[in-house]
Design an enzyme around this catalytic site. Structure first.
Site, PDB file in Angstrom:
ATOM      1  N   ALA A 180       0.828  -1.210   0.000  1.00  0.00           N
ATOM      2  CA  ALA A 180       0.000   0.000   0.000  1.00  0.00           C
ATOM      3  C   ALA A 180       0.860   1.258   0.000  1.00  0.00           C
ATOM      4  O   ALA A 180       0.612   2.208  -0.755  1.00  0.00           O
ATOM      5  CB  ALA A 180      -0.937  -0.009   1.208  1.00  0.00           C
ATOM      6  N   ASP A 181       1.875   1.295   0.853  1.00  0.00           N
ATOM      7  CA  ASP A 181       2.773   2.454   0.899  1.00  0.00           C
ATOM      8  C   ASP A 181       3.426   2.708  -0.452  1.00  0.00           C
ATOM      9  O   ASP A 181       3.412   3.830  -0.973  1.00  0.00           O
ATOM     10  CB  ASP A 181       3.890   2.208   1.926  1.00  0.00           C
ATOM     11  CG  ASP A 181       3.509   2.642   3.331  1.00  0.00           C
ATOM     12  OD1 ASP A 181       2.592   3.462   3.470  1.00  0.00           O
ATOM     13  OD2 ASP A 181       4.145   2.161   4.282  1.00  0.00           O
ATOM     14  N   LEU A 182       4.039   1.675  -0.996  1.00  0.00           N
ATOM     15  CA  LEU A 182       4.828   1.859  -2.213  1.00  0.00           C
ATOM     16  C   LEU A 182       3.953   2.169  -3.420  1.00  0.00           C
ATOM     17  O   LEU A 182       4.322   2.981  -4.271  1.00  0.00           O
ATOM     18  CB  LEU A 182       5.675   0.611  -2.469  1.00  0.00           C
ATOM     19  CG  LEU A 182       6.748   0.357  -1.401  1.00  0.00           C
ATOM     20  CD1 LEU A 182       7.410  -0.998  -1.607  1.00  0.00           C
ATOM     21  CD2 LEU A 182       7.799   1.464  -1.420  1.00  0.00           C
TER      22      LEU A 182
END
Length: 396
Positions: free
Chosen positions: A169-171
């Site tokens: 999700a972050d990347l």
């Protein structure tokens, strides 16, 4: 630090107000492609969470913040906010990943920035969106993995939810934000105006579910855990061998028949239980029951050679040390060496996209906090006396 004036984003200035992973990974893309990314961070002792990304010389900080410059500002101080205003006046892009309400308190919301510089582009990355019932919740990758559906389909059937082994999700939020920034920069060439773009870990995670999400939206089918098998195609997934495992990626009927030929069982290629993708999926357990003993007859290395010769998709399953020892990985250059002032030569993860005329390049290791403060202030027109005063008042 010297910057490559021929890089794809040379001449673009980015103010990086982000931390943790999603925002820094967005800015890393821009920095490696030549943008002047100024990482703005609080002076030592001001931010109680300043160590959230680990040691300054550690792998995470170095990998996320390479190719950037560092300016320390205590944005609670009026003098520091004046520095920020002057910096915004010179900027093309500002990237922030505060909780949505914080940007307004700090004066880095789009309306405030556009009043200073109408051409500026603001990119905001949040946990769950800029408004709505979850807007003020703190966002973390694993929370978004769960809320966005990834953990429900990851893992072996019946074992319970499993997080993915990297910060999906972050990347992906960082990638979507970088894509939005590049589109806004292109549009600005026509309109002459900046704009606000925003994404979130939640939205990015749902987008990354792709066909799994579309299965539900179009057909009402709720995807379940499929372990190492592909959820809608077989035989794909992990197969045991005489000395380990391999990944098998058979999807088309022609590939299935080629596999059966190579395994010495050509009759399976036309067996009505297996001859079509639909039939193999319906008989998934039987397909595996037939194939596993055959794969156990030879080694992983031998099977990979044999399947490659038969044009059947297959590959090894590597731990990270094997990944970077692989000849193809070495060939495409996924590790890039940079010299660090204390750690010497270090290898970092290279950019995975290749521009033939203006390639990405890691121009420097992650900077020390405030390493470029005085130089940046001088670029903004502050005199030596004014810079000294800013230090004395702890504004920088």
């Amino acid at each position: 630090m010297s910057r490559d004036k021929t890089a794809a984003l040379a001449g673009i200035r980015v103010i990086d107000l982000t931390r943790v992973r999603a925002g820094p990974s967005c800015c890393r893309i821009l920095a490696d492609h030549g943008a002047d990314v100024i990482k703005v961070e609080a002076p030592a002792g001001v931010d109680p969470n300043e160590s959230i990304s680990g040691p300054r010389d550690g792998y995470d900080m170095q990998n996320l913040h390479r190719s950037k410059r560092s300016l320390t500002l205590n944005l609670k101080e009026p003098a520091a906010r004046e520095v920020m205003r002057k910096l915004v006046a010179t900027a093309d892009v500002v990237v922030e990943n505060y909780r949505p309400d914080v940007k307004y308190r700090l004066g880095v919301d789009y309306e405030s920035l556009a009043a200073i510089n109408p051409r500026v582009i603001l990119a905001s990355i949040s946990g769950f969106g800029q408004d709505g019932p979850y807007a003020k919740r703190p966002g973390f990758d694993q929370i978004a993995q769960g809320l966005g559906g990834l953990m429900a389909v990851t893992g072996l059937p019946g074992q319970g939810p499993v997080r993915a082994g990297t910060a999906v999700a972050d990347l992906s939020a960082g990638l979507y934000a970088a894509t939005g920034i590049l589109m806004a920069l292109v549009e600005r060439q026509t309109s002459g105006k900046g704009q606000w773009l925003h994404t979130s870990l939640l939205e990015a995670q749902i987008a990354m579910m792709d066909f799994q999400a579309a299965r539900y939206l179009m057909d009402g089918e709720v995807p379940q855990q499929a372990g190492n098998d592909h959820p809608v195609s077989t035989p794909t997934g992990v197969m045991p061998t005489k000395n380990g495992h391999l990944n098998l990626g058979v999807s088309g009927d022609g590939q299935w028949r080629a596999l059966c030929e190579e395994m010495g069982r050509p009759e399976l290629g036309t067996d009505e239980r297996f001859a079509t993708g639909a039939a193999r999926t319906a008989n998934r357990a039987l397909v595996r029951e037939v194939l596993e003993p055959l794969f156990m007859e030879d080694t992983t290395e031998s099977w990979l050679d044999r399947l490659e010769a038969a044009s059947v998709p297959a590959g090894p399953i590597y731990a990270m040390d094997k990944v970077f020892a692989d000849p193809q990985v070495r060939h495409v250059g996924m590790a890039e060496t940079i010299t660090h002032p204390r750690r010497g030569d270090i290898d970092l993860v290279a950019m995975p996209v290749h521009l033939t005329r203006t390639p990405a390049h890691i121009s420097s290791p992650a900077p020390d906090a405030g390493e470029h403060t005085d130089a940046i202030l001088a670029e903004l027109g502050f005199s030596a006396e004014e810079i000294a005063r800013l230090h004395e008042t702890k504004a920088v």
